[in-house]
Write a protein that holds these residues in place. Structure first.
Motif, PDB file in Angstrom:
ATOM      1  N   GLU A   9       1.632   1.813  -1.851  1.00 33.31           N
ATOM      2  CA  GLU A   9       1.523   3.114  -2.096  1.00 33.31           C
ATOM      3  C   GLU A   9       1.844   4.337  -1.526  1.00 33.31           C
ATOM      4  OE1 GLU A   9       0.406   2.439  -6.660  1.00 33.31           O
ATOM      5  OE2 GLU A   9      -1.239   3.991  -5.230  1.00 33.31           O
ATOM      6  N   VAL A  11       3.067   8.294  -1.745  1.00 33.92           N
ATOM      7  CA  VAL A  11       2.180   9.194  -2.525  1.00 33.92           C
ATOM      8  C   VAL A  11       3.057  10.374  -2.482  1.00 33.92           C
ATOM      9  CG1 VAL A  11       0.602  10.424  -3.978  1.00 33.92           C
ATOM     10  CG2 VAL A  11       0.395   7.675  -2.749  1.00 33.92           C
ATOM     11  N   GLY A  15       7.611  12.226  -6.748  1.00 31.93           N
ATOM     12  CA  GLY A  15       8.255  11.471  -6.981  1.00 31.93           C
ATOM     13  C   GLY A  15       9.710  11.214  -6.821  1.00 31.93           C
ATOM     14  N   GLN A  39       4.730   8.809 -13.835  1.00 30.58           N
ATOM     15  CA  GLN A  39       5.410   8.559 -13.698  1.00 30.58           C
ATOM     16  C   GLN A  39       5.308   6.940 -11.904  1.00 30.58           C
ATOM     17  OE1 GLN A  39       8.434  11.075 -12.272  1.00 30.58           O
ATOM     18  NE2 GLN A  39       7.932  12.180 -14.258  1.00 30.58           N
ATOM     19  N   TYR A  40       6.086   5.890 -12.245  1.00 32.21           N
ATOM     20  CA  TYR A  40       5.418   5.017 -11.152  1.00 32.21           C
ATOM     21  C   TYR A  40       6.726   4.359 -10.534  1.00 32.21           C
ATOM     22  CZ  TYR A  40       2.774   1.749  -8.176  1.00 32.21           C
ATOM     23  OH  TYR A  40       2.983   1.556  -6.767  1.00 32.21           O
ATOM     24  N   HIS A  42       8.284   1.112  -9.396  1.00 34.89           N
ATOM     25  CA  HIS A  42       7.976  -0.212  -8.487  1.00 34.89           C
ATOM     26  C   HIS A  42       9.436  -0.400  -7.467  1.00 34.89           C
ATOM     27  CE1 HIS A  42       5.830  -4.182  -8.167  1.00 34.89           C
ATOM     28  NE2 HIS A  42       7.474  -4.742  -8.567  1.00 34.89           N
ATOM     29  N   GLY A  54       5.325   0.673  -4.378  1.00 34.21           N
ATOM     30  CA  GLY A  54       5.378   1.506  -5.188  1.00 34.21           C
ATOM     31  C   GLY A  54       5.714   3.219  -4.460  1.00 34.21           C
ATOM     32  N   ARG A  56       4.155   6.218  -5.455  1.00 32.25           N
ATOM     33  CA  ARG A  56       3.588   7.242  -7.034  1.00 32.25           C
ATOM     34  C   ARG A  56       3.850   8.459  -6.799  1.00 32.25           C
ATOM     35  NH1 ARG A  56      -2.514   8.113  -6.389  1.00 32.25           N
ATOM     36  NH2 ARG A  56      -2.230   6.605  -4.532  1.00 32.25           N
ATOM     37  N   HIS A  57       4.264   9.034  -7.893  1.00 30.39           N
ATOM     38  CA  HIS A  57       4.179  10.212  -8.828  1.00 30.39           C
ATOM     39  C   HIS A  57       2.690  11.171  -8.318  1.00 30.39           C
ATOM     40  CE1 HIS A  57       6.514  13.904  -9.755  1.00 30.39           C
ATOM     41  NE2 HIS A  57       5.664  13.767 -10.434  1.00 30.39           N
ATOM     42  N   GLU A  58       2.321  12.066  -7.947  1.00 27.86           N
ATOM     43  CA  GLU A  58       1.166  13.119  -7.791  1.00 27.86           C
ATOM     44  C   GLU A  58       1.826  14.285  -8.083  1.00 27.86           C
ATOM     45  OE1 GLU A  58      -2.232  11.885  -8.004  1.00 27.86           O
ATOM     46  OE2 GLU A  58      -1.257   9.726  -8.057  1.00 27.86           O
TER      47      GLU A  58
END
Length: 117
Positions: A9, A11, A15, A39-40, A42, A54, A56-58
């Motif tokens: 991922e 991050v 994202g 929210q991700y 893929h 993926g 990854r929205h953080e």
């Protein structure tokens, strides 16, 4: 054979911006998903090679790259890592037929462990 790398991922706080960047840079096809309400992006199977990936929205996190290793038992792997000086970042949780967790090694690098249920 030990624990192979099975997923990665990328991050970041934005994202959508990361998805746009990697779509253009590598011509990846990325499908937006919202599992568990977050929210991700893929990355379509095969786009980034033989392992899954993926974005990854953080929004409250920090930029990071997480590599996930296949293990037989996530809880046991987390306990073992902690006994070796790791800290728990994302506690074990289930997602579909998978269980995963993220730890930080003694230097602060994120490492994911994942098992199939």
């Amino acid at each position: 054979m030990g624990s192979p790398i099975v997923h990665f991922e990328i991050v970041g706080k934005d994202g959508e911006r990361l998805e746009a960047f990697y779509k253009k840079l590598f011509d990846w096809k990325i499908e937006r998903q919202t599992p568990g309400g977050f929210q991700y992006g893929h990355i379509k199977k095969g786009e980034a090679g033989p392992i899954s990936g993926g974005i990854r929205h953080e929004p409250k996190g920090k930029a990071d790259v997480v590599v996930y290793f296949a293990v037989e038992d996530v809880e046991a792997a987390v306990k073992s890592a902690q006994s070796l000086g790791a800290t728990l970042h994302v506690p074990p949780r289930e997602f579909g037929d998978l269980k995963f967790a993220v730890i930080r090694d003694p230097e602060g690098n994120s490492i994911g462990v994942i098992e199939k249920n």
